[in-house]
Write an enzyme that holds these catalytic residues in place. Structure first.
Site, mmCIF file in Angstrom:
data_model
loop_
_atom_site.group_PDB
_atom_site.id
_atom_site.type_symbol
_atom_site.label_atom_id
_atom_site.label_comp_id
_atom_site.label_asym_id
_atom_site.label_seq_id
_atom_site.Cartn_x
_atom_site.Cartn_y
_atom_site.Cartn_z
ATOM 1 N N ARG A 61 0.828 -1.216 0.000
ATOM 2 C CA ARG A 61 0.000 0.000 0.000
ATOM 3 C C ARG A 61 0.857 1.259 0.000
ATOM 4 N NH1 ARG A 61 -1.517 1.725 4.670
ATOM 5 N NH2 ARG A 61 -2.346 -0.174 5.610
ATOM 6 N N TYR A 114 -16.663 19.998 -12.656
ATOM 7 C CA TYR A 114 -17.215 18.664 -12.931
ATOM 8 C C TYR A 114 -18.288 18.341 -11.876
ATOM 9 C CZ TYR A 114 -16.980 13.502 -13.136
ATOM 10 O OH TYR A 114 -17.272 12.169 -13.218
ATOM 11 N N ASP A 187 -8.205 21.093 -11.562
ATOM 12 C CA ASP A 187 -8.480 19.882 -12.338
ATOM 13 C C ASP A 187 -7.934 20.132 -13.737
ATOM 14 O OD1 ASP A 187 -9.551 17.888 -13.961
ATOM 15 O OD2 ASP A 187 -11.358 17.679 -12.731
ATOM 16 N N LYS A 212 -8.878 9.396 -18.264
ATOM 17 C CA LYS A 212 -9.085 9.997 -19.596
ATOM 18 C C LYS A 212 -7.819 9.836 -20.450
ATOM 19 C CE LYS A 212 -12.770 11.344 -17.394
ATOM 20 N NZ LYS A 212 -13.907 10.461 -17.293
HETATM 21 C C1 PLP Z 1 -12.985 16.998 -15.644
HETATM 22 C C2 PLP Z 1 -13.137 15.702 -14.912
HETATM 23 N N1 PLP Z 1 -12.565 15.584 -13.727
HETATM 24 C C3 PLP Z 1 -12.679 14.446 -13.010
HETATM 25 C C4 PLP Z 1 -13.401 13.377 -13.492
HETATM 26 C C5 PLP Z 1 -13.528 12.141 -12.645
HETATM 27 O O1 PLP Z 1 -12.764 11.100 -13.155
HETATM 28 P P1 PLP Z 1 -13.165 9.571 -12.873
HETATM 29 O O2 PLP Z 1 -14.321 9.280 -13.748
HETATM 30 O O3 PLP Z 1 -11.920 8.835 -13.205
HETATM 31 O O4 PLP Z 1 -13.522 9.474 -11.428
HETATM 32 C C6 PLP Z 1 -14.002 13.455 -14.736
HETATM 33 C C7 PLP Z 1 -14.779 12.315 -15.279
HETATM 34 O O5 PLP Z 1 -15.492 12.421 -16.233
HETATM 35 C C8 PLP Z 1 -13.885 14.658 -15.473
HETATM 36 O O6 PLP Z 1 -14.475 14.807 -16.661
#
Ligand code: PLP
Length: 395
Positions: A61, A114, A187, A212
């Site tokens: 871990r 998001y 982000d 992504k």
């Molecule tokens: C801009 C953005 N940040 C964070 C996330 C979250 O990622 P995850 O789906 O891997 O939890 C997403 C998912 O679509 C996203 O579009």
């Protein structure tokens, strides 16, 4: 092949760093890639070694050669002090926020965030006594009017917003945050550290949903948080205390994804721009929301701060009935309908975010659709969209 040191690596171009980062063939019998260590327990040779914790690894871990390899490669790209790995992008968002916020603190959050990140603020953070104020993503240095001296502990950004594509003036916001001793969190999933250097622009914690573009193949969930020197100790300690870690196969996929990320992003960028420019010429499309287009409201800041664009943008269709939009989308052959993006495949997502905006008004004047442009032949994608647009106005 000679061993490449951190300082050797820093002197190379980004594509070379993507190929070399986190690799040590001499340490692994010459194999090009680091091995995937499946494990939990790590055995010590003696009691003395066990209790003195002199082993490089003590428990999976807390790190393995597989996680070290990815973290080192990503740290090199981000240019920060260190990177932690999380089991999804959303868990990277929550890790970044919770590593710096405590009961009684105030958070400034972009209105364009998001959706699930916003939900986290309304649920978990509120329950913990952390108050969130949403701000207009285009506020720039005007954010200083919203800072509550002494209690605003973090400012959260997402640039561009991943549905509506507002570009934020990250350096201006970071400067205000610094003056007030607040931590900045960004982000950076849309741009990745290849197209936007978060730490160079003053960001303390840079989050990516590795699900992504880093993985790039829609085959696993993953997240990262990179910290500047000042934010690293707190992030590392919080991440360790929460017991967060990622399975070795997913880390392997992420490391494999990194090697080709620059190449993939260039293709995503070129195809997305080709289609965005074409969509702008179409009468069925009222607006294209893409910061790399010169008439986009965020273009000047995008051009100043970013090294390129990726494959995700939105369009606003001319007003029309819902059934026509459904016919447009349902009949697409190459665009899947799905909530994610960043993979090799093209996706379309109709969206409405009026309800989730409180600091700004979302009133686009027509149906909104987000497009992720994948690695297919752009002419095939154009033909698919062209046939789709024809379904908006059946004869
Ligand atoms: C801009 C953005 N940040 C964070 C996330 C979250 O990622 P995850 O789906 O891997 O939890 C997403 C998912 O679509 C996203 O579009």
């Amino acid at each position: 092949m000679k061993k490449i040191t951190r300082s050797d690596l820093a002197g190379f171009g980004v594509d070379t760093r993507l190929v070399l980062g986190g690799r040590d063939p001499a340490g692994f019998h010459g194999f090009v890639n680091p091995p995937v260590y499946h494990g939990s327990t790590v055995l010590a040779q003696t009691v003395e070694e066990l209790t003195a914790r002199r082993q490089r690894y003590v428990y999976a871990r807390r790190g393995t050669p597989t996680s070290d390899a990815f973290e080192e490669a990503m740290r090199g790209l981000e240019g920060g002090a260190g990177v932690v790995l999380c089991p999804s992008g959303l868990s990277a968002v929550s890790t970044a926020l919770l590593s710096v916020l405590s009961a009684g603190d105030h958070l400034l959050m972009t209105d364009s965030a998001y959706g699930p990140a916003r939900h986290l603020c309304e649920g978990v953070l509120r329950r913990m006594g952390i108050e969130t104020t949403y701000y207009d993503p285009r506020v720039g240095e005007g954010i200083s009017d919203l800072v509550r001296p002494g209690s605003t502990k973090a400012i959260y950004m997402e640039s561009p917003g991943s549905l509506t594509f507002e570009i934020q003036d990250v350096p201006a916001i970071a400067e205000v945050a610094r003056r007030h001793g607040a931590v900045t969190i960004l982000d950076n999933t849309w741009a990745t550290p290849l197209l936007f250097k978060a730490h160079e622009h003053g960001v303390d914690l840079s989050v990516t949903a590795g699900t992504k573009y880093i993985l790039g193949h829609s085959d696993a969930m993953f997240g990262t948080v990179s910290a500047s020197a000042g934010a690293w100790a707190r992030l590392k300690s919080f991440h360790g205390d929460c017991g967060l870690c990622v399975g070795p196969d997913d880390i392997f996929l992420a490391l494999r994804g990194l090697r080709t990320m620059s190449l993939r992003l260039r293709h995503h960028e070129a195809s997305a721009l080709h289609l965005a420019r074409w969509l702008k010429t179409r009468a069925e499309v009222a607006r294209v929301l893409h910061p790399a287009l010169p008439d986009d409201p965020g273009h000047a800041i995008w051009k100043r701060d970013f090294k390129g664009s990726s494959g995700l943008f939105s369009i606003i269709l001319a007003p029309g009935p819902d059934a026509a939009v459904e016919a447009f989308l349902d009949g697409l052959k190459l665009f899947g309908l799905g909530y994610s993006w960043g993979g090799f495949e093209s996706l379309a997502l109709p969206f409405e975010c009026r309800e989730s905006r409180t600091a700004t008004t979302w009133d686009p004047g027509g149906p909104a659709v987000r497009l992720h442009i994948g690695l297919e032949d752009p002419q095939d994608l154009l033909a698919d969209l062209e046939q789709g647009l024809a379904r908006l106005h059946p004869a």
